[in-house]
Design a protein around this motif. Sequence first.
Motif, PDB file in Angstrom:
ATOM      1  N   ALA A  93      54.942  43.907  15.181  1.00 19.29           N
ATOM      2  CA  ALA A  93      54.326  45.073  15.821  1.00 19.29           C
ATOM      3  C   ALA A  93      52.863  44.799  16.157  1.00 19.29           C
ATOM      4  O   ALA A  93      52.341  45.280  17.166  1.00 19.29           O
ATOM      5  CB  ALA A  93      54.448  46.293  14.921  1.00 19.29           C
ATOM      6  N   LYS A  94      52.205  44.013  15.317  1.00 16.65           N
ATOM      7  CA  LYS A  94      50.806  43.683  15.566  1.00 16.65           C
ATOM      8  C   LYS A  94      50.657  42.773  16.786  1.00 16.65           C
ATOM      9  O   LYS A  94      49.637  42.805  17.471  1.00 16.65           O
ATOM     10  CB  LYS A  94      50.209  42.997  14.340  1.00 16.65           C
ATOM     11  N   VAL A  95      51.679  41.972  17.043  1.00 14.88           N
ATOM     12  CA  VAL A  95      51.630  41.037  18.168  1.00 14.88           C
ATOM     13  C   VAL A  95      52.036  41.711  19.474  1.00 14.88           C
ATOM     14  O   VAL A  95      51.370  41.562  20.506  1.00 14.88           O
ATOM     15  CB  VAL A  95      52.548  39.827  17.893  1.00 14.88           C
ATOM     16  N   TYR A  96      53.131  42.485  19.413  1.00 19.69           N
ATOM     17  CA  TYR A  96      53.703  43.039  20.636  1.00 19.69           C
ATOM     18  C   TYR A  96      53.276  44.474  20.930  1.00 19.69           C
ATOM     19  O   TYR A  96      53.489  44.971  22.030  1.00 19.69           O
ATOM     20  CB  TYR A  96      55.230  42.975  20.563  1.00 19.69           C
ATOM     21  N   ARG A 116      63.010  47.543  17.853  1.00 19.43           N
ATOM     22  CA  ARG A 116      61.987  47.208  18.847  1.00 19.43           C
ATOM     23  C   ARG A 116      61.424  45.808  18.620  1.00 19.43           C
ATOM     24  O   ARG A 116      61.032  45.128  19.580  1.00 19.43           O
ATOM     25  CB  ARG A 116      60.885  48.263  18.823  1.00 19.43           C
ATOM     26  N   ALA A 117      61.381  45.378  17.370  1.00 20.40           N
ATOM     27  CA  ALA A 117      60.938  44.010  17.088  1.00 20.40           C
ATOM     28  C   ALA A 117      61.893  43.003  17.716  1.00 20.40           C
ATOM     29  O   ALA A 117      61.473  42.032  18.361  1.00 20.40           O
ATOM     30  CB  ALA A 117      60.860  43.789  15.578  1.00 20.40           C
ATOM     31  N   ALA A 118      63.197  43.223  17.544  1.00 18.54           N
ATOM     32  CA  ALA A 118      64.192  42.314  18.109  1.00 18.54           C
ATOM     33  C   ALA A 118      64.148  42.333  19.634  1.00 18.54           C
ATOM     34  O   ALA A 118      64.236  41.283  20.289  1.00 18.54           O
ATOM     35  CB  ALA A 118      65.578  42.697  17.613  1.00 18.54           C
ATOM     36  N   ALA A 119      64.009  43.513  20.214  1.00 17.72           N
ATOM     37  CA  ALA A 119      63.957  43.622  21.672  1.00 17.72           C
ATOM     38  C   ALA A 119      62.711  42.940  22.227  1.00 17.72           C
ATOM     39  O   ALA A 119      62.758  42.309  23.292  1.00 17.72           O
ATOM     40  CB  ALA A 119      63.996  45.088  22.084  1.00 17.72           C
ATOM     41  N   ALA A 120      61.592  43.052  21.517  1.00 15.03           N
ATOM     42  CA  ALA A 120      60.363  42.393  21.967  1.00 15.03           C
ATOM     43  C   ALA A 120      60.521  40.876  21.958  1.00 15.03           C
ATOM     44  O   ALA A 120      60.074  40.178  22.884  1.00 15.03           O
ATOM     45  CB  ALA A 120      59.194  42.814  21.084  1.00 15.03           C
TER      46      ALA A 120
END
Length: 305
Positions: free
Chosen positions: A270-273, A245-249
């Motif tokens: 995760a904190k950003v997106y 999910r980090a890469a997809a974001a």
Amino acid sequence: MSRALEGRTALVAGGTRGAGRGIAVELGAAGAAVYVTGRSTRSSRSEMDRPETIEETAERVTAAGGEGIAVRVDHLDPGQVDALVRRIDAERGRLDVLVNDIWGADHLFEFGKPLWEQSLENGLRLLRLAIETHAITSHRALPLLIREPGGLVIEMTDGTAEYNARYRRDVGYFYDLAKSAVIRMALAQSEEIAGYGGTAVALTPGWLRSEAMLDHFGVTEENWLDAAKDVPNFAISESPVFVGRAAAALAADPDRARWNGASLSSGGLAKVYGFTDADGSTPDAWRYITEVVDAGRPADVTGYR
């Protein structure tokens, strides 16, 4: 994020298992067509001799809503990578996301030993698999990626630049060199593709519950917390979904160029997106490792996930 990557093409080099598989599936869930490469197929295994295959990853990409395309590639062979890039160009005419997650060296490193007590043959093979493969793949794939502005390169590693700045004696010479070098490779590419509207970053998961890690502890994704009874710090671990999910974001962010050259972590992004792991938690593993594990404090993930 929904179908934010509809019409985009991604290459996850080294997408057979672990973080690569998690990233491929989440890019697919966002609508991308994802080429999944590796050496482990249903007809033959790589030297790691594990059961996961690129076909299975591609099928998961499709099931998630994208289009998964499995292609057997040895990324140490420039000719095979050339053929892969030509195929992507012929079939899609573009490459929007390149994820360099090639590794395949779990059986080669020796934690906790000084350089002179480690196998030189294994160490040099590890460096070839972990560094040379990334260089070959970027060398061949970047001309297609920079054809259109907005391309993204994600170099997968273990540890952030800040954390890896000190020598990690626990992991040893070859592993430390491999994972630190990849961060530098991301920085170099960020400088070289910025003028073409491209972005390159290094990305690390935290303590990843890969298939091999689950097997090591004798647990599954359904009962993984049982392993924390014997190794309490394992409670901070994360599934491959989280770094996926980090890469997809990153890929879906129209302002991703703000990260160009950065060393990033799944927990930090995760904190950003605002995304979570599959269980709804947001493990911040590298802060936990620094403030709890390295500080010698008792294991307690309160406030870290």
